[in-house]
Design a protein around this motif. Sequence first.
Motif, mmCIF file in Angstrom:
data_model
loop_
_atom_site.group_PDB
_atom_site.id
_atom_site.type_symbol
_atom_site.label_atom_id
_atom_site.label_comp_id
_atom_site.label_asym_id
_atom_site.label_seq_id
_atom_site.Cartn_x
_atom_site.Cartn_y
_atom_site.Cartn_z
ATOM 1 N N ALA A 81 0.857 -1.191 0.000
ATOM 2 C CA ALA A 81 0.000 0.000 0.000
ATOM 3 C C ALA A 81 0.888 1.235 0.000
ATOM 4 C CB ALA A 81 -0.914 0.001 1.217
ATOM 5 N N GLU A 82 0.674 2.092 -0.987
ATOM 6 C CA GLU A 82 1.419 3.340 -1.091
ATOM 7 C C GLU A 82 0.435 4.481 -1.312
ATOM 8 O OE1 GLU A 82 5.324 1.249 -3.166
ATOM 9 O OE2 GLU A 82 4.229 2.775 -4.297
ATOM 10 N N SER A 83 0.821 5.666 -0.885
ATOM 11 C CA SER A 83 -0.026 6.834 -1.062
ATOM 12 C C SER A 83 0.835 7.983 -1.579
ATOM 13 C CB SER A 83 -0.695 7.217 0.260
ATOM 14 O OG SER A 83 -1.638 8.245 0.057
ATOM 15 N N VAL A 84 0.446 8.525 -2.713
ATOM 16 C CA VAL A 84 1.193 9.603 -3.343
ATOM 17 C C VAL A 84 0.848 10.920 -2.641
ATOM 18 C CG1 VAL A 84 1.585 10.833 -5.526
ATOM 19 C CG2 VAL A 84 1.205 8.360 -5.526
ATOM 20 N N ASP A 85 1.858 11.740 -2.394
ATOM 21 C CA ASP A 85 1.674 13.022 -1.723
ATOM 22 C C ASP A 85 1.498 14.131 -2.764
ATOM 23 O OD1 ASP A 85 1.667 15.246 -0.089
ATOM 24 O OD2 ASP A 85 3.546 14.743 0.922
ATOM 25 N N TYR A 86 0.301 14.721 -2.793
ATOM 26 C CA TYR A 86 0.004 15.798 -3.735
ATOM 27 C C TYR A 86 -0.083 17.154 -3.041
ATOM 28 C CZ TYR A 86 -1.648 11.824 -6.527
ATOM 29 O OH TYR A 86 -1.754 10.642 -7.196
ATOM 30 N N ARG A 87 0.232 17.218 -1.761
ATOM 31 C CA ARG A 87 0.113 18.502 -1.064
ATOM 32 C C ARG A 87 0.934 19.557 -1.791
ATOM 33 N NH1 ARG A 87 1.383 16.157 4.801
ATOM 34 N NH2 ARG A 87 2.932 15.182 3.475
ATOM 35 N N GLY A 88 0.333 20.732 -1.950
ATOM 36 C CA GLY A 88 0.986 21.826 -2.658
ATOM 37 C C GLY A 88 0.756 21.808 -4.163
ATOM 38 N N ILE A 89 0.054 20.783 -4.668
ATOM 39 C CA ILE A 89 -0.249 20.689 -6.103
ATOM 40 C C ILE A 89 -1.768 20.779 -6.260
ATOM 41 C CG2 ILE A 89 -0.106 19.300 -8.197
ATOM 42 C CD1 ILE A 89 2.278 17.834 -6.923
ATOM 43 N N SER A 90 -2.247 21.902 -6.769
ATOM 44 C CA SER A 90 -3.697 22.056 -6.930
ATOM 45 C C SER A 90 -4.177 21.701 -8.338
ATOM 46 C CB SER A 90 -4.134 23.481 -6.576
ATOM 47 O OG SER A 90 -3.453 24.412 -7.397
ATOM 48 N N ASP A 91 -3.283 21.672 -9.310
ATOM 49 C CA ASP A 91 -3.651 21.369 -10.688
ATOM 50 C C ASP A 91 -3.848 19.860 -10.863
ATOM 51 O OD1 ASP A 91 -4.004 21.277 -13.440
ATOM 52 O OD2 ASP A 91 -1.884 21.607 -13.906
ATOM 53 N N ALA A 103 0.088 13.489 -13.631
ATOM 54 C CA ALA A 103 1.469 13.228 -14.075
ATOM 55 C C ALA A 103 2.291 12.621 -12.941
ATOM 56 C CB ALA A 103 2.116 14.527 -14.566
ATOM 57 N N ARG A 104 2.096 13.089 -11.725
ATOM 58 C CA ARG A 104 2.845 12.533 -10.587
ATOM 59 C C ARG A 104 2.451 11.076 -10.346
ATOM 60 N NH1 ARG A 104 4.223 15.544 -5.046
ATOM 61 N NH2 ARG A 104 5.660 16.494 -6.513
ATOM 62 N N LEU A 105 1.142 10.772 -10.415
ATOM 63 C CA LEU A 105 0.690 9.399 -10.199
ATOM 64 C C LEU A 105 1.182 8.483 -11.315
ATOM 65 C CD1 LEU A 105 -0.884 7.280 -8.630
ATOM 66 C CD2 LEU A 105 -2.963 8.066 -9.808
ATOM 67 N N VAL A 106 1.108 8.933 -12.551
ATOM 68 C CA VAL A 106 1.593 8.118 -13.675
ATOM 69 C C VAL A 106 3.074 7.828 -13.497
ATOM 70 C CG1 VAL A 106 2.049 8.148 -16.164
ATOM 71 C CG2 VAL A 106 -0.202 8.828 -15.300
ATOM 72 N N ALA A 107 3.862 8.834 -13.135
ATOM 73 C CA ALA A 107 5.300 8.634 -12.914
ATOM 74 C C ALA A 107 5.545 7.656 -11.766
ATOM 75 C CB ALA A 107 5.982 9.969 -12.627
ATOM 76 N N HIS A 108 4.730 7.733 -10.725
ATOM 77 C CA HIS A 108 4.885 6.843 -9.578
ATOM 78 C C HIS A 108 4.609 5.378 -9.957
ATOM 79 C CE1 HIS A 108 4.908 5.879 -5.271
ATOM 80 N NE2 HIS A 108 3.918 5.039 -5.561
ATOM 81 N N CYS A 109 3.628 5.170 -10.825
ATOM 82 C CA CYS A 109 3.198 3.809 -11.161
ATOM 83 C C CYS A 109 3.880 3.224 -12.392
ATOM 84 C CB CYS A 109 1.689 3.780 -11.380
ATOM 85 S SG CYS A 109 0.744 4.087 -9.874
ATOM 86 N N GLN A 118 -3.430 5.952 -18.743
ATOM 87 C CA GLN A 118 -2.021 6.028 -19.136
ATOM 88 C C GLN A 118 -1.168 4.904 -18.551
ATOM 89 O OE1 GLN A 118 -0.349 10.042 -18.816
ATOM 90 N NE2 GLN A 118 -2.431 10.769 -18.430
ATOM 91 N N VAL A 119 -1.664 4.272 -17.493
ATOM 92 C CA VAL A 119 -0.951 3.184 -16.821
ATOM 93 C C VAL A 119 -1.909 2.005 -16.736
ATOM 94 C CG1 VAL A 119 0.114 2.437 -14.656
ATOM 95 C CG2 VAL A 119 0.410 4.786 -15.428
ATOM 96 N N GLU A 120 -1.444 0.822 -17.085
ATOM 97 C CA GLU A 120 -2.319 -0.340 -17.011
ATOM 98 C C GLU A 120 -2.651 -0.660 -15.556
ATOM 99 O OE1 GLU A 120 -2.495 -5.019 -18.300
ATOM 100 O OE2 GLU A 120 -1.024 -3.700 -19.252
#
Length: 182
Positions: A32-42, A48-54, A79-81
């Motif tokens: 289980a992982e959780s991507v940190d988007y704090r400070g990103i409102s767009d 793009a951050r989630l796609v790069a993470h996965c 964008q990611v299977e």
Amino acid sequence: MLVCFSHGKESGPWGTKISAMAGVARDRGHTAESVDYRGISDPEERVARLVAHCRDRPGPIVLVGSSMGGHVAAAASAQVEVAGLFLLAPAFYMPGYERLTPSPGTGRIVVVHGWEDEVVPVANGIRWARENRADLHVYPAGHRLTERLFEINRLLDGFLAHIEREYATESGHDGVAGRRDG
């Protein structure tokens, strides 16, 4: 299996809901992982951050998102299977962002929404679920859905069990290490 969480606009990566749901995933033997988007409102930057993470991660991958995180997870799935999407009060068809409402990629989809959602109208979740042939669960609850965490965790547990069975059948092996029968 990787279960990757995306939080909402005003929350953080390990809030109450995500922490509880991550426990369900870990109990089933998954990462289980959780991507940190704090400070990103767009939303597009979050996608793009989630796609790069996965990207380039071994499958199967399940994306779980709440509110704007639901929008982000659905958009990233194109964008990611992914093996599945589990979306809580997803921010679809929101004023000013209607054109950004994503079409998901492949995989099983569950949408959970609250009848009394004061942020994202339940009609938006119903519409998107219908258009994308998703399973839909609507509860007497507000946007945060925390009062329905028990039910949400049960749904997630069953959802993950279903994906495990599909993965085991497709890959010809007995499932994911550490899993329980579901």
